[in-house]
Structures are given as structure tokens and as C-alpha cells.
Design an enzyme around this catalytic site. Sequence first.
Site, mmCIF file in Angstrom:
data_model
loop_
_atom_site.group_PDB
_atom_site.id
_atom_site.type_symbol
_atom_site.label_atom_id
_atom_site.label_comp_id
_atom_site.label_asym_id
_atom_site.label_seq_id
_atom_site.Cartn_x
_atom_site.Cartn_y
_atom_site.Cartn_z
ATOM 1 C CB SER A 50 116.278 -39.675 41.912
ATOM 2 O OG SER A 50 117.090 -40.001 43.390
ATOM 3 C CG HIS A 107 121.106 -25.329 55.762
ATOM 4 N ND1 HIS A 107 121.790 -24.723 56.926
ATOM 5 C CD2 HIS A 107 121.737 -24.933 54.730
ATOM 6 C CE1 HIS A 107 122.430 -23.746 56.512
ATOM 7 N NE2 HIS A 107 122.653 -23.956 55.058
#
Length: 359
Positions: A50, A107
Site C-alpha cells: 500500500s 458508506h
Amino acid sequence: MKMYYDSDADPAALAGAKVTILGYGSQGHAHAQNLRDSGYAVKVGLRPGSGSRAQAVADGFAVLDPLDAVRDADVVMVLIPDHDQAALFASGLTEALKPGCLLLFAHGFSIHFGTVVPPRGCDVAMVAPKAPGHMVRSCFKEEIGCPALLAIHQDATGHARERALAYASGLGSTKAGVLETTFREETETDLFGEQAVLCGGVTALITAAFETLTEAGYQPEVAYFECLHELKLIVDLIYQGGLSLMRYSVSDTAEYGDYTSGPVVVDEHVREQMRGILSRIQDGSFAENWIDENRSGRGEFLEQRASARAHPIEEVGQRLRAQMSWIRPVAAVPEAERADSTRPTVEQDPERQVSEVAS
């Protein structure tokens, strides 16, 4: 409407909790730092390789692979992109979650559309700040907080709401107010707002207006100023005082043009198209198309991105913004695919700016 504030939240509901934040992009860095400053033990979970790993380590966090990061966590907040969440859960994250943990999302997409099915023994809730990450962080440091949405999908322990409110308090959001909603309502209204107004509607309107003026022979630089640059001035007024303050602040000529031409641009045909957008969100066809697009390699999506970046308004804008030192222009938007974040944006934040978007 149900709003929660500091007086409604009991931090003791998460006393001694170990928190894992999955992702360290726009929202991830703010959640991790705010929760740590609120006294929680926080770890960050990131995939191998990452681009956010170095920043998270530099910010003082222990960074582990996602599965290792969640094994002993009492609270897990998922802040990686919607389209990556199903694969992460399928890779063993579901089994790695601690029974009784609080599984949070910012979300509702994955839960509402069923791409992620959480284990029955976990509380599943949403705490969704209504601002980009740099504002969630700055509002926390200013002790004013950033408003958020809260929803409960699964209450396995009988204490999901109290625990989610304690998290929202640690994030600083109960200072500003936390509005209760549902995963369905948040997901469908969020997608609609993005597509019909905030992203799709606004960018299409700006581009069409720019093209209308340049096709009529006006200078592209003037068209840029009139159709894009000044939009921030109008939006700031609306943000501070609604449509009424904007109309009070502009000239009477502009206000008259608002009343007479606005309904011509956004007419019944446009409203019908908006209803169609909402219908495709509600019946799941938009989500299905987006999931299929990612499964097939994102060819159409990447082609559309490249085409949009090549539009003349971008070249004109980059050239003009380079002369506007007061707005701290971004020299070039990163080309790399974004990961480990939740809908990151190019933020005018001197501490993170482009490096955060590139994560």
C-alpha cells in the site's frame, strides 16, 4: 429526525476498546488520528504494498496486514474503496473478525447491495462524517467537530447504537451533531447526490457551459473564469447561508438570471432524467454495473477518465491556476489508481495535499 450530541454519547461504551482502521487515505488518516487523540489504542490495516503504509508509519501507527490487524480488535472501521471491500472480506477478513466486535462503515454501499455479508455475531453500524478527511481532522483539532450520519444494520450485542455513538464521539462528530439514518437511505441519497449534483451534474454543467461559450467564439480563458473558477464563490455563499444568502450577495442582475434561466436549464426533462438516475440506484442496476466494471478490469471507466482529463477545460484551467498562488494549485493530479481510501479528493491541505490523494 433524530440528532445525537455529546450528551447522548457515553464513551464508556467503548472503554478500553482496541480499534483498527482499514485504510489510510482521505478518511482513514482522520479517523485513526482522532480516535488515538481521544484515548483509544489504534492500529491501521493496509494491504501489502500500500502506498499509504509509509505515511501511517510516519504518523506513529502500528501497521499490519488487514487480517492480522482485525484479529483482536474490538472495533473495526472499513475505509477502503467500495469496490475492494468484497474481495477483502472474501480473503478471510470475515473469519478473522472477533465475535462481538463493532464493525463500522463510512458508506453503506457494500452492506446495502449485499457485496459484503457480515458475520452474525458482530454489531454492524455506520458512522459517516459529512466532510473530507482533512476537515474531519481539522474540526476535531479545533474542538468543533464535523457532523456525521449514523445507522445500525445489525445489533448482535444489544449495544450497537451506544457503541457507534461512542465511536462518533471519539471522532469528534457528536460536538457538531450526528443524524440517524439507515444504510439504505444513506447509500441511495449519497449515490444520487454524487451523480445528479455534486459530481456528475456539476461537471457536466460546467463542461457544457464552457463548450457553449468557446464554440460561440469566446476566449477559453474567459469561459473558464465565468463557468468554473467563480463557482467556488457561489458555492461558499450557499454553504454558509443557503440559496438565500447567495441570492442576497450577488447582483440583482445575476439574481434575476437565476430565476429566469435556471428553470430553463433544469427543466422537466432534466427532472425526469434525475428520477431515472434515482430509479437505477434504487433497483441496484447502478451498483451491478459498477461491480461488473471492476470485475472486467475497469476498461470503460479508465477510458472515460482519460477522455475527461484530455478535455480543453483541463488544459486551460491548469495554465490559469498556475498563476493563482493564493489557491495553492495542484500542479498535476496523480495518474496512479487510488487505493486504501474512501472516495479521496484533492484537498487544499498543506500537510497532505497530493500525497494523500496518491495513496
